[in-house]
Design an enzyme around this catalytic site. Structure first.
Site, PDB file in Angstrom:
ATOM      1  N   ASP A 137       5.073  -0.784   0.307  1.00  0.00           N
ATOM      2  CA  ASP A 137       5.905   1.200   0.938  1.00  0.00           C
ATOM      3  C   ASP A 137       6.339   1.368   2.613  1.00  0.00           C
ATOM      4  O   ASP A 137       7.691   1.708   2.834  1.00  0.00           O
ATOM      5  CB  ASP A 137       5.078   2.308   0.095  1.00  0.00           C
ATOM      6  CG  ASP A 137       5.458   1.810  -1.205  1.00  0.00           C
ATOM      7  OD1 ASP A 137       5.754   0.678  -2.197  1.00  0.00           O
ATOM      8  OD2 ASP A 137       4.662   2.280  -1.933  1.00  0.00           O
ATOM      9  N   ASP A 178       0.697  -7.124  -5.116  1.00  0.00           N
ATOM     10  CA  ASP A 178       0.384  -6.809  -2.988  1.00  0.00           C
ATOM     11  C   ASP A 178      -0.773  -6.578  -2.789  1.00  0.00           C
ATOM     12  O   ASP A 178      -1.440  -7.116  -1.945  1.00  0.00           O
ATOM     13  CB  ASP A 178       1.549  -5.564  -2.612  1.00  0.00           C
ATOM     14  CG  ASP A 178       0.715  -4.457  -3.596  1.00  0.00           C
ATOM     15  OD1 ASP A 178       0.400  -4.970  -5.004  1.00  0.00           O
ATOM     16  OD2 ASP A 178       0.886  -2.641  -3.408  1.00  0.00           O
TER      17      ASP A 178
END
Ligand code: ADP
Ligand code: MG
Length: 419
Positions: A175, A40
């Protein structure tokens, strides 16, 4: 604790702590990442699923800009005004709500306050991202109560900023993004550079099983920063030799073979993990689309080996859980998930074998380590949203709760895959 029971509990706690009319209910799920680890922050790809464990808010709009909170988990309250939001070091959980309130106030100073009870069944601190679930559930509640109509994507970004700037945790966007935008029955392929995303349906005959080492991540902050620095060193070296390299996302395995020889050996290994992991995510998506779950599983095993040997963020407990999984019935693939040095593994398992799988891995781990791991058989679930208010009576007789069995305390047998 199952969803219906949680819903009943949160409504009952609201009635107990706040007088007046009924609340509205909002939820956001925890998540697990199927593949794409440590990609990420390199502008790469990830493939998380939202799971059927949630943080819920029972919340009612106020006419002023006060926020009054009660946490069912911590059994304590907290209150603040949206006009002057400070972190509260004594009531740490409230900072996720304060942070989201603070970011929303920058966007919409007309935001109104709320009375709210917070409760959840995402295990706290296990790596299933209860913090993002709390932030996103809060954001969705504020947004709906004040009719702001901020997009889910922007709410996710604002929740990430709340965690980065207000709580002080340097996390990527994954998330909050999956908590806000997850889709039932699907994983979400997210491009962490452009934030483009697409759902990738999970075949009906597989289950996603999470096994917790019960070892809490220790070294994680310093090692995480070291890995980020090594990736940056790789980019600085490669961008002098390859046009258009802004992040490791822009480097292929062919590029690394041609130009990586001059890198420090440790940096070369770190780059190799990230470059290959990005390629594995795209291969994994192609495998899912072709219903080739065996290939998907092999990519998970390769991801684990790369995290263990090249990125060096695994630990003996994670390696043991992956090894036990690989010998357990129905296992297609297994890998560590999350930052590493503890936390959980994620496993792809034939749906009809999920309960046997969970029991065998749990008892094998207990034999070797003396600790019973928590095991969660998960359904790929919907992202955040408002829920229908349930009748109180349902809380007393939840239709979907089942007793836990044997060594695996949190196993929820799933006879039907997600649809
Ligand atoms: P995780 O891996 O679960 O995200 P974190 O340490 O990032 O672990 O976040 C956990 C924190 O989030 C908790 O300590 C608490 O402050 C907050 N939190 C999560 N779930 C709840 C909940 N149900 N009620 C209140 N606070 C919660
Ligand atoms: Mg967290």
């Amino acid at each position: 604790m199952e969803t219906n029971r949680l819903r009943g509990d949160v409504e009952a706690a609201f009635a107990q702590h706040f007088s007046g009319g009924p609340p509205r209910l909002f939820q956001a799920p925890g998540r697990v990442n199927l593949i794409g680890e440590h990609t990420d922050y390199n502008d790469g790809f990830v493939l998380p699923v939202a799971i059927d464990r949630q943080v819920m808010l029972a919340a009612r709009l106020r006419s002023d800009q006060e926020v009054r909170l009660w946490s069912a988990h911590f059994q304590e309250g907290s209150a603040f005004s949206l006009t002057c939001i400070e972190p509260d070091s004594r009531v740490a959980w409230s900072n996720y709500v304060r942070g989201v309130g603070s970011m929303l106030m920058k966007l919409s100073p007309e935001l109104r306050g709320m009375d709210a009870v917070v409760a959840g069944n995402v295990p706290i601190g296990s790596g299933l991202s209860s913090s993002a679930a709390l932030e996103v559930a809060t954001a969705v509640a504020f947004d709906a109560l004040s009719s702001l109509r901020v997009s889910r994507r922007d709410l996710a970004l604002l929740c990430q900023r709340a965690e980065n700037e207000f709580v002080g945790i340097k996390c990527g966007i994954m998330d909050q993004f999956i908590a806000a935008l997850g889709q039932r029955g699907s994983a979400l392929l997210i491009d962490c550079r452009s934030l483009e995303y697409e759902p990738v349906p999970l075949p009906a005959n597989v289950a996603v099983v999470v096994c917790d080492t019960m070892k809490r991540r220790g070294l994680v902050d310093s090692e995480y920063n070291a890995r980020r620095g090594e990736c940056e060193e790789g980019v600085q070296f490669l961008r002098k030799r390859l046009a258009g390299v802004r992040a490791l996302r822009d480097v292929t395995s062919g590029d690394l073979a041609s130009y990586g020889a001059g890198l420090r050996p440790v940096v070369r290994k770190r780059c190799a993990h990230v470059v290959h992991e990005n390629e594995r995510v795209l291969l994994a998506v192609a495998a899912l689309r072709a219903a080739d779950v065996a290939e998907f599983g092999q990519l998970m095993y390769r991801s684990h080996a790369s995290l263990r040997d090249d990125y060096e963020v695994s630990c003996p407990e994670l390696d043991l859980l992956v090894d036990l999984a690989s010998r357990a019935p129905g296992c297609l693939g297994a890998r560590m998930t999350g930052a590493g040095f503890g936390g959980c593994t994620v496993n792809l398992v034939r749906a009809e074998m999920a309960v046997q799988f969970a029991q065998q891995v749990a008892s094998g781990y207990h034999e070797r380590v003396g600790i019973t791991p928590e095991v969660y058989v998960c359904r790929a679930s919907e992202g955040a949203g408002e829920m229908a208010v349930a009748a109180m009576a349902q809380a007393a007789h939840p239709s979907d709760s089942r007793p836990c069995r044997g060594a695996c305390r949190s196993v929820k047998p799933r006879s039907r895959p997600p649809s």
